[in-house]
Design a protein around this motif. Structure first.
Motif, PDB file in Angstrom:
ATOM      1  N   LEU A 163       0.833  -1.205   0.000  1.00  0.00           N
ATOM      2  CA  LEU A 163       0.000   0.000   0.000  1.00  0.00           C
ATOM      3  C   LEU A 163       0.865   1.251   0.000  1.00  0.00           C
ATOM      4  CD1 LEU A 163      -2.907   1.117   0.163  1.00  0.00           C
ATOM      5  CD2 LEU A 163      -2.651   1.109   2.661  1.00  0.00           C
ATOM      6  N   ARG A 164       1.894   1.281   0.823  1.00  0.00           N
ATOM      7  CA  ARG A 164       2.767   2.459   0.903  1.00  0.00           C
ATOM      8  C   ARG A 164       3.555   2.625  -0.397  1.00  0.00           C
ATOM      9  NH1 ARG A 164       6.009   5.080   4.963  1.00  0.00           N
ATOM     10  NH2 ARG A 164       6.596   7.077   4.016  1.00  0.00           N
ATOM     11  N   ASN A 165       4.025   1.518  -0.981  1.00  0.00           N
ATOM     12  CA  ASN A 165       4.751   1.608  -2.238  1.00  0.00           C
ATOM     13  C   ASN A 165       3.881   2.175  -3.349  1.00  0.00           C
ATOM     14  OD1 ASN A 165       7.639   0.559  -2.743  1.00  0.00           O
ATOM     15  ND2 ASN A 165       6.866  -0.900  -1.224  1.00  0.00           N
ATOM     16  N   VAL A 166       2.649   1.695  -3.454  1.00  0.00           N
ATOM     17  CA  VAL A 166       1.769   2.153  -4.519  1.00  0.00           C
ATOM     18  C   VAL A 166       1.388   3.612  -4.317  1.00  0.00           C
ATOM     19  CG1 VAL A 166      -0.501   1.814  -5.602  1.00  0.00           C
ATOM     20  CG2 VAL A 166       0.910  -0.161  -4.993  1.00  0.00           C
ATOM     21  N   ALA A 167       1.254   4.021  -3.060  1.00  0.00           N
ATOM     22  CA  ALA A 167       0.853   5.399  -2.751  1.00  0.00           C
ATOM     23  C   ALA A 167       2.032   6.361  -2.709  1.00  0.00           C
ATOM     24  CB  ALA A 167       0.119   5.431  -1.406  1.00  0.00           C
ATOM     25  N   PHE A 168       3.257   5.865  -2.898  1.00  0.00           N
ATOM     26  CA  PHE A 168       4.441   6.682  -2.660  1.00  0.00           C
ATOM     27  C   PHE A 168       4.499   7.908  -3.566  1.00  0.00           C
ATOM     28  CE2 PHE A 168       9.004   7.664  -3.202  1.00  0.00           C
ATOM     29  CZ  PHE A 168       9.306   7.972  -1.884  1.00  0.00           C
ATOM     30  N   GLY A 169       4.198   7.719  -4.858  1.00  0.00           N
ATOM     31  CA  GLY A 169       4.226   8.861  -5.768  1.00  0.00           C
ATOM     32  C   GLY A 169       3.231   9.928  -5.376  1.00  0.00           C
ATOM     33  N   LEU A 170       2.058   9.511  -4.904  1.00  0.00           N
ATOM     34  CA  LEU A 170       1.042  10.459  -4.443  1.00  0.00           C
ATOM     35  C   LEU A 170       1.499  11.164  -3.169  1.00  0.00           C
ATOM     36  CD1 LEU A 170      -2.057   8.160  -4.999  1.00  0.00           C
ATOM     37  CD2 LEU A 170      -1.336  10.073  -6.442  1.00  0.00           C
ATOM     38  N   GLU A 171       2.172  10.414  -2.309  1.00  0.00           N
ATOM     39  CA  GLU A 171       2.711  11.013  -1.082  1.00  0.00           C
ATOM     40  C   GLU A 171       3.716  12.106  -1.409  1.00  0.00           C
ATOM     41  OE1 GLU A 171       5.158   9.575   2.945  1.00  0.00           O
ATOM     42  OE2 GLU A 171       4.267   8.090   1.597  1.00  0.00           O
ATOM     43  N   MET A 172       4.570  11.851  -2.403  1.00  0.00           N
ATOM     44  CA  MET A 172       5.575  12.841  -2.801  1.00  0.00           C
ATOM     45  C   MET A 172       4.930  14.092  -3.391  1.00  0.00           C
ATOM     46  SD  MET A 172       8.565  11.728  -1.934  1.00  0.00           S
ATOM     47  CE  MET A 172       7.645  11.281  -0.456  1.00  0.00           C
ATOM     48  N   ARG A 173       3.723  13.956  -3.900  1.00  0.00           N
ATOM     49  CA  ARG A 173       2.998  15.103  -4.464  1.00  0.00           C
ATOM     50  C   ARG A 173       2.140  15.814  -3.427  1.00  0.00           C
ATOM     51  NH1 ARG A 173       1.030  12.878 -10.440  1.00  0.00           N
ATOM     52  NH2 ARG A 173       3.093  12.182 -11.132  1.00  0.00           N
ATOM     53  N   GLY A 174       2.169  15.331  -2.198  1.00  0.00           N
ATOM     54  CA  GLY A 174       1.430  16.000  -1.141  1.00  0.00           C
ATOM     55  C   GLY A 174      -0.041  15.675  -1.082  1.00  0.00           C
ATOM     56  N   VAL A 175      -0.455  14.561  -1.718  1.00  0.00           N
ATOM     57  CA  VAL A 175      -1.864  14.162  -1.671  1.00  0.00           C
ATOM     58  C   VAL A 175      -2.203  13.685  -0.264  1.00  0.00           C
ATOM     59  CG1 VAL A 175      -3.577  12.545  -2.605  1.00  0.00           C
ATOM     60  CG2 VAL A 175      -1.825  13.536  -4.109  1.00  0.00           C
ATOM     61  N   ALA A 176      -3.366  14.067   0.231  1.00  0.00           N
ATOM     62  CA  ALA A 176      -3.787  13.691   1.580  1.00  0.00           C
ATOM     63  C   ALA A 176      -3.815  12.182   1.741  1.00  0.00           C
ATOM     64  CB  ALA A 176      -5.168  14.275   1.874  1.00  0.00           C
ATOM     65  N   ALA A 177      -3.536  11.718   2.981  1.00  0.00           N
ATOM     66  CA  ALA A 177      -3.397  10.284   3.250  1.00  0.00           C
ATOM     67  C   ALA A 177      -4.634   9.495   2.851  1.00  0.00           C
ATOM     68  CB  ALA A 177      -3.071  10.069   4.726  1.00  0.00           C
ATOM     69  N   SER A 178      -5.809  10.004   3.174  1.00  0.00           N
ATOM     70  CA  SER A 178      -7.030   9.260   2.876  1.00  0.00           C
ATOM     71  C   SER A 178      -7.231   9.094   1.371  1.00  0.00           C
ATOM     72  CB  SER A 178      -8.241   9.956   3.503  1.00  0.00           C
ATOM     73  OG  SER A 178      -8.361  11.282   3.009  1.00  0.00           O
ATOM     74  N   GLU A 179      -6.946  10.159   0.619  1.00  0.00           N
ATOM     75  CA  GLU A 179      -7.127  10.098  -0.830  1.00  0.00           C
ATOM     76  C   GLU A 179      -6.100   9.180  -1.474  1.00  0.00           C
ATOM     77  OE1 GLU A 179      -6.956  12.912  -4.840  1.00  0.00           O
ATOM     78  OE2 GLU A 179      -7.060  13.863  -2.851  1.00  0.00           O
ATOM     79  N   ARG A 180      -4.838   9.306  -1.065  1.00  0.00           N
ATOM     80  CA  ARG A 180      -3.810   8.486  -1.704  1.00  0.00           C
ATOM     81  C   ARG A 180      -3.993   7.002  -1.383  1.00  0.00           C
ATOM     82  NH1 ARG A 180      -0.049  11.369   2.082  1.00  0.00           N
ATOM     83  NH2 ARG A 180       0.685   9.856   3.639  1.00  0.00           N
ATOM     84  N   GLU A 181      -4.447   6.691  -0.186  1.00  0.00           N
ATOM     85  CA  GLU A 181      -4.676   5.285   0.154  1.00  0.00           C
ATOM     86  C   GLU A 181      -5.863   4.729  -0.619  1.00  0.00           C
ATOM     87  OE1 GLU A 181      -4.827   4.560   4.318  1.00  0.00           O
ATOM     88  OE2 GLU A 181      -2.772   5.263   4.669  1.00  0.00           O
ATOM     89  N   ALA A 182      -6.890   5.541  -0.813  1.00  0.00           N
ATOM     90  CA  ALA A 182      -8.048   5.083  -1.583  1.00  0.00           C
ATOM     91  C   ALA A 182      -7.648   4.815  -3.037  1.00  0.00           C
ATOM     92  CB  ALA A 182      -9.165   6.121  -1.518  1.00  0.00           C
ATOM     93  N   ARG A 183      -6.854   5.704  -3.603  1.00  0.00           N
ATOM     94  CA  ARG A 183      -6.419   5.499  -4.989  1.00  0.00           C
ATOM     95  C   ARG A 183      -5.470   4.315  -5.083  1.00  0.00           C
ATOM     96  NH1 ARG A 183      -4.899  11.492  -7.091  1.00  0.00           N
ATOM     97  NH2 ARG A 183      -3.936  10.291  -8.766  1.00  0.00           N
ATOM     98  N   ALA A 184      -4.587   4.174  -4.106  1.00  0.00           N
ATOM     99  CA  ALA A 184      -3.667   3.038  -4.108  1.00  0.00           C
ATOM    100  C   ALA A 184      -4.434   1.726  -4.007  1.00  0.00           C
ATOM    101  CB  ALA A 184      -2.674   3.159  -2.953  1.00  0.00           C
ATOM    102  N   GLU A 185      -5.426   1.671  -3.159  1.00  0.00           N
ATOM    103  CA  GLU A 185      -6.219   0.449  -3.009  1.00  0.00           C
ATOM    104  C   GLU A 185      -6.960   0.110  -4.299  1.00  0.00           C
ATOM    105  OE1 GLU A 185      -8.627   1.333   0.371  1.00  0.00           O
ATOM    106  OE2 GLU A 185      -7.068   0.748   1.816  1.00  0.00           O
ATOM    107  N   LYS A 186      -7.437   1.130  -5.001  1.00  0.00           N
ATOM    108  CA  LYS A 186      -8.132   0.907  -6.273  1.00  0.00           C
ATOM    109  C   LYS A 186      -7.214   0.211  -7.276  1.00  0.00           C
ATOM    110  CE  LYS A 186     -10.242   3.509 -10.134  1.00  0.00           C
ATOM    111  NZ  LYS A 186      -9.351   3.033 -11.186  1.00  0.00           N
ATOM    112  N   TYR A 187      -5.985   0.697  -7.405  1.00  0.00           N
ATOM    113  CA  TYR A 187      -5.089   0.131  -8.409  1.00  0.00           C
ATOM    114  C   TYR A 187      -4.442  -1.162  -7.942  1.00  0.00           C
ATOM    115  CZ  TYR A 187      -5.951   4.075 -11.385  1.00  0.00           C
ATOM    116  OH  TYR A 187      -6.583   4.985 -12.202  1.00  0.00           O
ATOM    117  N   ILE A 188      -4.290  -1.344  -6.648  1.00  0.00           N
ATOM    118  CA  ILE A 188      -3.839  -2.649  -6.149  1.00  0.00           C
ATOM    119  C   ILE A 188      -4.840  -3.722  -6.554  1.00  0.00           C
ATOM    120  CG2 ILE A 188      -3.553  -4.006  -4.028  1.00  0.00           C
ATOM    121  CD1 ILE A 188      -2.313  -1.444  -2.782  1.00  0.00           C
ATOM    122  N   LYS A 189      -6.119  -3.403  -6.407  1.00  0.00           N
ATOM    123  CA  LYS A 189      -7.158  -4.333  -6.829  1.00  0.00           C
ATOM    124  C   LYS A 189      -7.139  -4.530  -8.336  1.00  0.00           C
ATOM    125  CE  LYS A 189     -12.168  -5.101  -6.592  1.00  0.00           C
ATOM    126  NZ  LYS A 189     -13.456  -4.546  -6.093  1.00  0.00           N
TER     127      LYS A 189
END
Length: 266
Positions: free
Chosen positions: A106-132
């Motif tokens: 989850l953290r790896n997939v969300a890492f690029g979003l984290e570097m862009r300053g995307v809020a934790a809830s949003e980046r985790e939701a998007r990461a979970e979508k693409y992990i699936k």
């Protein structure tokens, strides 16, 4: 190795809108000229493969498009804007996965979003979508060392998709996995191209793979590399993943590409 032939005129293509334009790109490494006045258009929403013998500059061109290398001359435009460095409109899928070993899926997939300053809830939701979407649901809290090579490559692909870049640059992304996994990846990639409406630029050494996954194939000559021919498969593209490898056009194109490239194989 046989003497290098002059490049053929590119095969005419149907009208399309370009997402990426490479114009008169040359790249020198000291006295070695890797690319020579290379021009190529990449259709929006389609997958273009770069195919050619080892050392012909496929990865060099990919890195120039990514903004990771600067051309000696020429320019690249993405959506009409000149490339001067890396940007959020492009994402890179590396051959060696390039995952953070200490971070979960989850953290790896969300890492690029984290570097862009995307809020934790949003980046985790998007990461979970693409992990699936890449078939890794249930592995969100696993670490890279707990995954197979194929699963780690899926994490890298999900990370590139999650940042929502319009252009995905893929450098031999399936070369480190076994043949069965590679075939499944190829099928999944066709589905992603259809569903995501993104532009994919795909480097491969495999003729069969290029013909299977591509809307457009750019054949590159040995260095100083330039475009030899552009092929746009047509008859089998919408026949379903199970039918492509048996289609006469698929088989003919594979044979024709091998006939044109075998000259350059030692």
């Amino acid at each position: 190795m046989s003497q290098i032939k002059e490049p053929l005129a590119p095969t005419p293509a149907a009208e399309f809108e370009s997402a990426v334009s490479a114009r008169n790109i040359s790249k020198n490494y000291g006295d070695v000229q890797a690319l020579q006045n290379m021009s190529l258009e990449f259709p929006r929403g389609q997958l273009t493969s770069l195919l050619g013998p080892s050392g012909c500059g496929k990865t060099t061109l990919l890195k120039i498009i990514a903004g990771l290398l600067e051309p000696t001359s020429g320019e690249v435009e993405v959506n009409g804007k000149r490339v001067t460095g890396p940007g959020p409109d492009r994402a890179f899928v590396f051959q060696d996965f390039a995952l953070l070993p200490w971070a979960t899926v989850l953290r790896n997939v969300a890492f690029g979003l984290e570097m862009r300053g995307v809020a934790a809830s949003e980046r985790e939701a998007r990461a979970e979508k693409y992990i699936k979407e890449v078939g890794l649901a249930g592995f969100e809290h696993s670490y890279p060392h707990e995954l197979s090579g194929g699963m780690r490559q899926r994490v890298g692909l999900a990370r590139a998709l999650a940042v929502d870049a319009q252009v995905l640059l893929m450098d031999e992304p399936f070369s480190a996995v076994d043949e069965q996994t590679r075939r499944k990846f190829q099928e999944d990639l066709l589905q992603l191209v259809q569903n995501e409406n993104k532009t994919f630029i795909f480097v491969t050494h495999s003729i069969e793979e290029a013909v299977y996954v591509s809307d457009q194939i750019a054949i590159l000559l040995p260095r100083p590399s330039r475009v030899s021919e552009i092929i746009r498969p047509s008859s089998f593209r919408n026949k379903g993943v199970d039918n492509i490898r048996r289609d006469p056009e698929y088989l003919d194109i594979v044979d024709e590409i091998w006939a044109s490239l075998r000259t350059y194989v030692e």
